[in-house]
Every structure is written in structure tokens, then in C-alpha cells.
Scaffold this motif. Sequence first.
Motif, mmCIF file in Angstrom:
data_model
loop_
_atom_site.group_PDB
_atom_site.id
_atom_site.type_symbol
_atom_site.label_atom_id
_atom_site.label_comp_id
_atom_site.label_asym_id
_atom_site.label_seq_id
_atom_site.Cartn_x
_atom_site.Cartn_y
_atom_site.Cartn_z
ATOM 1 N N GLY A 34 -1.650 -68.803 -3.849
ATOM 2 C CA GLY A 34 -1.355 -67.384 -3.861
ATOM 3 C C GLY A 34 -2.336 -66.582 -3.026
ATOM 4 N N SER A 35 -1.915 -65.412 -2.661
ATOM 5 C CA SER A 35 -2.703 -64.498 -1.861
ATOM 6 C C SER A 35 -2.980 -63.247 -2.690
ATOM 7 C CB SER A 35 -1.904 -64.144 -0.611
ATOM 8 O OG SER A 35 -2.341 -62.947 -0.050
ATOM 9 N N CYS A 36 -4.126 -62.617 -2.440
ATOM 10 C CA CYS A 36 -4.414 -61.368 -3.142
ATOM 11 C C CYS A 36 -3.340 -60.323 -2.842
ATOM 12 C CB CYS A 36 -5.803 -60.860 -2.806
ATOM 13 S SG CYS A 36 -6.126 -60.578 -1.055
ATOM 14 N N CYS A 37 -2.669 -60.460 -1.701
ATOM 15 C CA CYS A 37 -1.598 -59.520 -1.331
ATOM 16 C C CYS A 37 -0.364 -59.646 -2.222
ATOM 17 C CB CYS A 37 -1.170 -59.739 0.112
ATOM 18 S SG CYS A 37 -2.445 -59.365 1.326
ATOM 19 N N SER A 38 -0.271 -60.742 -2.971
ATOM 20 C CA SER A 38 0.908 -60.922 -3.816
ATOM 21 C C SER A 38 0.563 -61.039 -5.289
ATOM 22 C CB SER A 38 1.692 -62.160 -3.372
ATOM 23 O OG SER A 38 0.896 -63.311 -3.474
ATOM 24 N N GLU A 39 -0.658 -60.737 -5.639
ATOM 25 C CA GLU A 39 -1.076 -60.893 -7.027
ATOM 26 C C GLU A 39 -1.415 -59.593 -7.742
ATOM 27 O OE1 GLU A 39 -1.097 -63.743 -8.858
ATOM 28 O OE2 GLU A 39 -0.178 -64.684 -7.105
ATOM 29 N N TYR A 40 -1.690 -58.541 -7.001
ATOM 30 C CA TYR A 40 -2.180 -57.323 -7.631
ATOM 31 C C TYR A 40 -1.358 -56.113 -7.226
ATOM 32 C CZ TYR A 40 -6.292 -60.265 -8.150
ATOM 33 O OH TYR A 40 -7.133 -61.293 -8.447
ATOM 34 N N GLU A 41 -1.287 -55.167 -8.136
ATOM 35 C CA GLU A 41 -0.744 -53.865 -7.776
ATOM 36 C C GLU A 41 -1.890 -53.114 -7.098
ATOM 37 O OE1 GLU A 41 1.591 -50.169 -9.798
ATOM 38 O OE2 GLU A 41 0.015 -51.104 -10.997
ATOM 39 N N VAL A 42 -1.634 -52.638 -5.894
ATOM 40 C CA VAL A 42 -2.668 -51.917 -5.153
ATOM 41 C C VAL A 42 -2.556 -50.439 -5.498
ATOM 42 C CG1 VAL A 42 -3.560 -51.296 -2.880
ATOM 43 C CG2 VAL A 42 -2.657 -53.604 -3.295
ATOM 44 N N CYS A 43 -3.590 -49.938 -6.141
ATOM 45 C CA CYS A 43 -3.639 -48.523 -6.500
ATOM 46 C C CYS A 43 -4.814 -47.867 -5.789
ATOM 47 C CB CYS A 43 -3.797 -48.359 -8.006
ATOM 48 S SG CYS A 43 -2.336 -48.844 -8.927
ATOM 49 N N ASN A 69 16.067 -48.226 8.492
ATOM 50 C CA ASN A 69 16.970 -47.280 9.141
ATOM 51 C C ASN A 69 16.273 -46.460 10.221
ATOM 52 O OD1 ASN A 69 19.079 -48.103 7.385
ATOM 53 N ND2 ASN A 69 18.329 -46.668 5.828
ATOM 54 N N GLY A 70 15.411 -47.117 10.978
ATOM 55 C CA GLY A 70 14.759 -46.478 12.117
ATOM 56 C C GLY A 70 13.623 -45.537 11.781
ATOM 57 N N THR A 71 13.195 -45.484 10.535
ATOM 58 C CA THR A 71 12.096 -44.605 10.148
ATOM 59 C C THR A 71 11.143 -45.354 9.218
ATOM 60 O OG1 THR A 71 11.527 -42.424 9.283
ATOM 61 C CG2 THR A 71 13.311 -43.582 8.172
ATOM 62 N N TYR A 72 9.935 -44.867 9.116
ATOM 63 C CA TYR A 72 8.962 -45.509 8.230
ATOM 64 C C TYR A 72 9.337 -45.228 6.783
ATOM 65 C CZ TYR A 72 6.409 -45.972 12.545
ATOM 66 O OH TYR A 72 6.064 -46.285 13.834
ATOM 67 N N ARG A 73 9.305 -46.269 5.985
ATOM 68 C CA ARG A 73 9.655 -46.146 4.571
ATOM 69 C C ARG A 73 8.562 -45.411 3.802
ATOM 70 N NH1 ARG A 73 10.946 -52.081 2.525
ATOM 71 N NH2 ARG A 73 11.037 -50.939 0.577
ATOM 72 N N ASN A 74 8.956 -44.733 2.745
ATOM 73 C CA ASN A 74 7.984 -44.174 1.809
ATOM 74 C C ASN A 74 7.641 -45.305 0.839
ATOM 75 O OD1 ASN A 74 6.405 -42.836 0.005
ATOM 76 N ND2 ASN A 74 8.020 -41.515 -0.781
ATOM 77 N N ILE A 75 6.497 -45.912 1.028
ATOM 78 C CA ILE A 75 6.125 -47.077 0.235
ATOM 79 C C ILE A 75 5.116 -46.746 -0.856
ATOM 80 C CG2 ILE A 75 6.611 -48.661 2.121
ATOM 81 C CD1 ILE A 75 3.533 -48.792 2.524
ATOM 82 N N PHE A 76 4.854 -45.474 -1.045
ATOM 83 C CA PHE A 76 3.863 -45.052 -2.027
ATOM 84 C C PHE A 76 4.559 -44.443 -3.239
ATOM 85 C CE2 PHE A 76 1.881 -44.616 2.175
ATOM 86 C CZ PHE A 76 0.823 -45.502 2.020
ATOM 87 N N GLU A 77 3.979 -44.715 -4.404
ATOM 88 C CA GLU A 77 4.532 -44.185 -5.645
ATOM 89 C C GLU A 77 3.389 -43.688 -6.524
ATOM 90 O OE1 GLU A 77 6.747 -46.178 -9.404
ATOM 91 O OE2 GLU A 77 7.491 -46.742 -7.427
ATOM 92 N N THR A 88 5.961 -53.072 -3.699
ATOM 93 C CA THR A 88 5.994 -54.505 -3.419
ATOM 94 C C THR A 88 7.433 -54.929 -3.139
ATOM 95 O OG1 THR A 88 6.216 -55.019 -5.771
ATOM 96 C CG2 THR A 88 3.986 -54.990 -4.868
ATOM 97 N N ASP A 89 7.584 -56.115 -2.557
ATOM 98 C CA ASP A 89 8.923 -56.646 -2.304
ATOM 99 C C ASP A 89 9.411 -57.433 -3.522
ATOM 100 O OD1 ASP A 89 7.669 -59.149 -2.202
ATOM 101 O OD2 ASP A 89 7.784 -59.295 -0.016
ATOM 102 N N GLU A 90 10.546 -58.107 -3.380
ATOM 103 C CA GLU A 90 11.129 -58.840 -4.499
ATOM 104 C C GLU A 90 10.276 -60.035 -4.938
ATOM 105 O OE1 GLU A 90 12.630 -59.625 -0.578
ATOM 106 O OE2 GLU A 90 13.075 -57.864 -1.764
ATOM 107 N N LEU A 95 3.908 -54.498 0.399
ATOM 108 C CA LEU A 95 4.746 -54.278 1.583
ATOM 109 C C LEU A 95 3.948 -54.291 2.884
ATOM 110 C CD1 LEU A 95 7.484 -51.743 0.468
ATOM 111 C CD2 LEU A 95 7.660 -54.204 0.810
ATOM 112 N N PHE A 96 2.643 -54.232 2.817
ATOM 113 C CA PHE A 96 1.832 -54.365 4.022
ATOM 114 C C PHE A 96 1.580 -55.832 4.375
ATOM 115 C CE2 PHE A 96 0.576 -49.921 3.126
ATOM 116 C CZ PHE A 96 0.781 -49.389 4.385
ATOM 117 N N ALA A 97 1.940 -56.749 3.499
ATOM 118 C CA ALA A 97 1.707 -58.179 3.744
ATOM 119 C C ALA A 97 2.760 -58.738 4.697
ATOM 120 C CB ALA A 97 1.736 -58.944 2.437
ATOM 121 N N TRP A 98 2.341 -59.729 5.462
ATOM 122 C CA TRP A 98 3.262 -60.432 6.356
ATOM 123 C C TRP A 98 2.783 -61.874 6.499
ATOM 124 C CZ3 TRP A 98 2.173 -62.112 11.566
ATOM 125 C CH2 TRP A 98 0.863 -61.871 11.984
#
Length: 192
Positions: A34-43, A69-77, A88-90, A95-98
Amino acid sequence: MSRLFPIIENIKVDLKSLISIKHTCDPEICSEKGSCCSEYEVCMEKREVDKIVTHIPEAAKFAPQLIANGTYRNIFEETDDNLVSIDTDEENQCLFAWRNGKGEALCSLHSHALKNNLSFYDTKPESCCLWPLAIYDGSPKILTVQDDAFNFDCNKRHKSEKARLDPEISSIINNVYGTKMLTGINHAISIM
């Protein structure tokens, strides 16, 4: 007990925990486990959002999921405790991970910083820059090692004849909290 938990720069520091860890940030390790990018909620604090938003166009070159849809997503909550979290994704990955061609889990903000000769401390949320360390709420706040940090291959038990910080942990503390904090911690370790 206060020697093991001194208050330095208004933060209670868990010295025993900090000297117990050796950290190496190596994406090749993340492909195995696992990666830290997929283990924690980033607040983060709301003030950090503006810093990160300015880097989304470059980060999206690595992580196209930041665009819809051609624009940057609002990824913050906004969270219940007045912080902001990154969606995060499914697969529960930030969402910054790749993943690169080798399957290594990477942070697009970190990759953008490296490509453009920037410090990732200027592009990533503080909680990400601090990892595998963690800051816990309290009065005062407590600086320690993330509870499950040793579940990740990038973290090992730091074995040394003399109590001291691992160089990477020193770098994290210096970059997130400054030289005065690092000097205070090193002094406290020398007299504990």
C-alpha cells in the motif's frame, strides 16, 4: 516523563517515537504494498487549499482524473471539524495520486514539484509533507509518528547506538516546522 515529551515551539514532542523511525520515500516500494496516498484521508486547514489549487494544472498532467468535462474538478470537501479533505477515487486513493508505467504509486503534486524544480513542501498539504510523522490535536498539539507507519515498507525501526533522528525525519521536521524546532528537538534528544 516531561523529558520524553518536551514542549518545543508550543508543540508537545514524542521524542521516543521520533527517534524510533527511519524513513525513505521511494515510490518503487509503494508498488509492492500500500501507499500513503491510498491509506489516509488527507485533511488540511482551509488556508492550504489556495496553495494547492495553484498547482492543479501541472498536477493534472500526471493525474488526468483531476479534470472532468474539460475543467478542473472540485476535489475538496469541507469536513465537520472545519477542515478541508481531498476526495478519493473508488479504490480510496487520493485524487492527486497516479501510477507510472512501472506501477509505482506517486503523488502528482510531488511529481510536478520535481519536474519543475520546486520543493514539494511548497506544493503538497502539510499533512502529506509531514508523513510518516503526525500532529495530533491536544493542548498543546502532539508531534509523533503516525500510528500505523511501520505497516509501510518505507519506514523501518531506527536502530542506533546513540539516540538521534534519522536524516529524513530531520529534513521533514526542518521543512515543516523550521530550524528552531529541529534544533530544539535535537537538544531535547541529547539530554533525554
